[in-house]
Design a protein around this motif. Structure first.
Motif, short mmCIF file in Angstrom:
data_model
loop_
_atom_site.label_atom_id
_atom_site.label_comp_id
_atom_site.label_asym_id
_atom_site.label_seq_id
_atom_site.Cartn_x
_atom_site.Cartn_y
_atom_site.Cartn_z
N SER A 60 -26.62 -22.07 -27.97
CA SER A 60 -25.63 -21.04 -28.42
C SER A 60 -24.31 -21.71 -28.73
N ILE A 61 -23.24 -20.83 -29.07
CA ILE A 61 -21.90 -21.43 -29.33
C ILE A 61 -20.94 -21.14 -28.22
N ALA A 62 -19.99 -22.25 -27.72
CA ALA A 62 -18.91 -22.03 -27.06
C ALA A 62 -17.70 -22.61 -27.60
N PHE A 63 -16.93 -22.19 -27.81
CA PHE A 63 -15.62 -22.79 -28.39
C PHE A 63 -14.20 -22.27 -27.80
N SER A 64 -13.19 -23.03 -28.06
CA SER A 64 -11.91 -22.51 -27.60
C SER A 64 -10.87 -23.16 -28.69
N MET A 65 -9.90 -22.24 -29.12
CA MET A 65 -9.01 -22.55 -30.07
C MET A 65 -7.66 -22.67 -29.41
N VAL A 66 -6.87 -23.71 -29.84
CA VAL A 66 -5.42 -23.71 -29.37
C VAL A 66 -4.78 -22.86 -30.45
N LEU A 67 -3.74 -21.90 -30.02
CA LEU A 67 -2.97 -21.26 -30.74
C LEU A 67 -1.59 -21.10 -30.50
N LYS A 68 -0.65 -21.13 -31.34
CA LYS A 68 0.60 -21.08 -31.00
C LYS A 68 1.44 -20.32 -31.70
N PRO A 69 1.08 -19.15 -31.69
CA PRO A 69 1.79 -18.11 -32.47
C PRO A 69 3.23 -17.59 -32.17
N PRO A 70 3.85 -17.64 -33.27
CA PRO A 70 5.38 -17.30 -32.97
C PRO A 70 5.77 -15.71 -32.61
N ILE A 71 4.86 -15.12 -31.65
CA ILE A 71 4.90 -13.93 -30.90
C ILE A 71 5.44 -13.60 -29.72
N LYS A 72 5.79 -12.44 -29.29
CA LYS A 72 6.30 -12.23 -27.92
C LYS A 72 4.75 -12.25 -27.19
N PRO A 73 5.05 -12.70 -25.83
CA PRO A 73 3.88 -12.77 -24.87
C PRO A 73 3.03 -11.36 -24.67
N CYS A 74 3.95 -10.35 -24.97
CA CYS A 74 3.20 -8.80 -24.99
C CYS A 74 2.33 -8.65 -26.02
N ASP A 75 2.31 -9.35 -26.77
CA ASP A 75 1.70 -9.33 -28.12
C ASP A 75 0.51 -10.21 -28.13
N ILE A 76 0.20 -10.71 -27.26
CA ILE A 76 -0.82 -11.82 -27.22
C ILE A 76 -2.19 -11.23 -27.23
N PRO A 77 -2.43 -10.08 -26.39
CA PRO A 77 -3.90 -9.36 -26.53
C PRO A 77 -4.16 -9.15 -27.79
N GLY A 78 -3.41 -8.94 -28.77
CA GLY A 78 -3.75 -8.79 -30.06
C GLY A 78 -4.71 -9.61 -30.43
N ILE A 79 -4.27 -11.28 -30.14
CA ILE A 79 -5.45 -12.06 -30.61
C ILE A 79 -7.00 -12.02 -30.37
#
Ligand code: BTN
Length: 273
Positions: A79-98
């Motif tokens: 199977s595939i297991a991966f995790s991405m590090v992201l540093k979006p310039p957005i507010k914490p409340c918008d993170i679920p959108g990712i």
């Protein structure tokens, strides 16, 4: 695919990078034969300053985890297991959108590979023929008003043949659905490429940029569902998923109710988790 090609279906950076046409997603890969959880490894690297787009990939996980502290099983080399590090310039409340962006990317990638029935069960389960084939776990570290980092973890059942008894009725893999071996590398590369495209739009224009496509993949729109949220469970009909990613449920008395988070199952459909 021939058996000798399976042997070379490695997820090591040297096998991935020559086939990957992204600008920053997955350009740097940290690979483990075995790790407890790629989300843990990604968090550690993010704390040490890893940049946006770094990906941790593991051939197997010993303590893979899913939403609501559920166990996520990642058997060796299937199977595939991966995790991405992201540093979006957005507010914490918008993170679920990712999570929704990643779900849309996985769905697009699977359809591109010919899995035309791939759909999304809100918020972030990717399903094929009513069974779950992929799960997404997004975690973050933030201050009051800004995000330090986000870790988007994705598990895809690619060539998994056997599932634990508890999830057997509700889980499937790409090979089970297609009847043949599926190359993990091709899936991974497609997901990275589709994610980068969608994530660029998300950072520039917000979640609205992907929601028409997300809704087009939804397997619950228009269906009667049971919603299990933190404090309660209720039934209703899914009449919309808003541009903000909220589920809109029409209750039996005709009133509308918006749901921010929870587990959804389609009523009368046994296979669903
Ligand atoms: C879910 O459906 O509950 C989410 C499952 C997420 C599993 C992935 S596998 C890679 C990453 N590492 C983890 O420990 N979890 C995520």
């Amino acid at each position: 695919m021939q058996d000798n090609e399976k042997v070379y279906d490695s997820l090591e950076p040297g096998a991935i990078l020559p086939h990957l046409f992204t600008r920053y997603i997955g350009r740097e890969i940290v690979y483990f034969e075995t790790v407890d959880s790629t989300n843990n490894a990604a968090r550690e690297l993010a704390l040490k300053g890893a940049g946006e787009g770094l990906v941790i990939i593991a051939d197997s996980q010993t303590s893979g985890r899913g939403r609501l502290n559920r166990v996520w099983v990642t058997p060796r080399s299937s199977s595939i297991a991966f995790s991405m590090v992201l540093k979006p310039p957005i507010k914490p409340c918008d993170i679920p959108g990712i999570t929704l962006v990643m779900g849309t990317a996985v769905c697009r990638a699977l359809r591109r590979m010919g899995f035309l029935q791939a759909g999304i069960k809100w918020p972030n389960d990717i399903v094929l023929n009513n069974k779950k084939v992929c799960g997404i776990l997004t975690e973050m570290s933030n201050r009051v008003d800004n995000v330090n980092y986000v870790v988007a973890g994705v598990g895809i059942n690619v060539n998994t043949e056997e599932f634990p008894q508890e999830i057997r009725a509700a889980a499937t893999s790409l090979s089970k659905e297609s009847g043949g071996y599926v190359q993990r590398r091709e899936v991974l590369v497609s997901v990275f490429e589709e994610f980068e495209n969608l994530y660029d739009g998300f950072k520039a224009e917000g979640l609205k940029s992907i929601m028409d496509e997300y809704r087009s993949y939804s397997v619950i729109l228009g269906n009667c569902v049971k919603v299990d949220s933190i404090n309660e469970s209720f039934n209703g009909e899914v009449c919309d998923i808003t541009d903000e990613g909220l589920l809109v449920i029409r209750m039996d008395d005709g009133s509308l109710r918006q749901v921010i988070s929870g587990d959804v199952s389609i009523r009368g459909m046994k296979g669903y988790v």
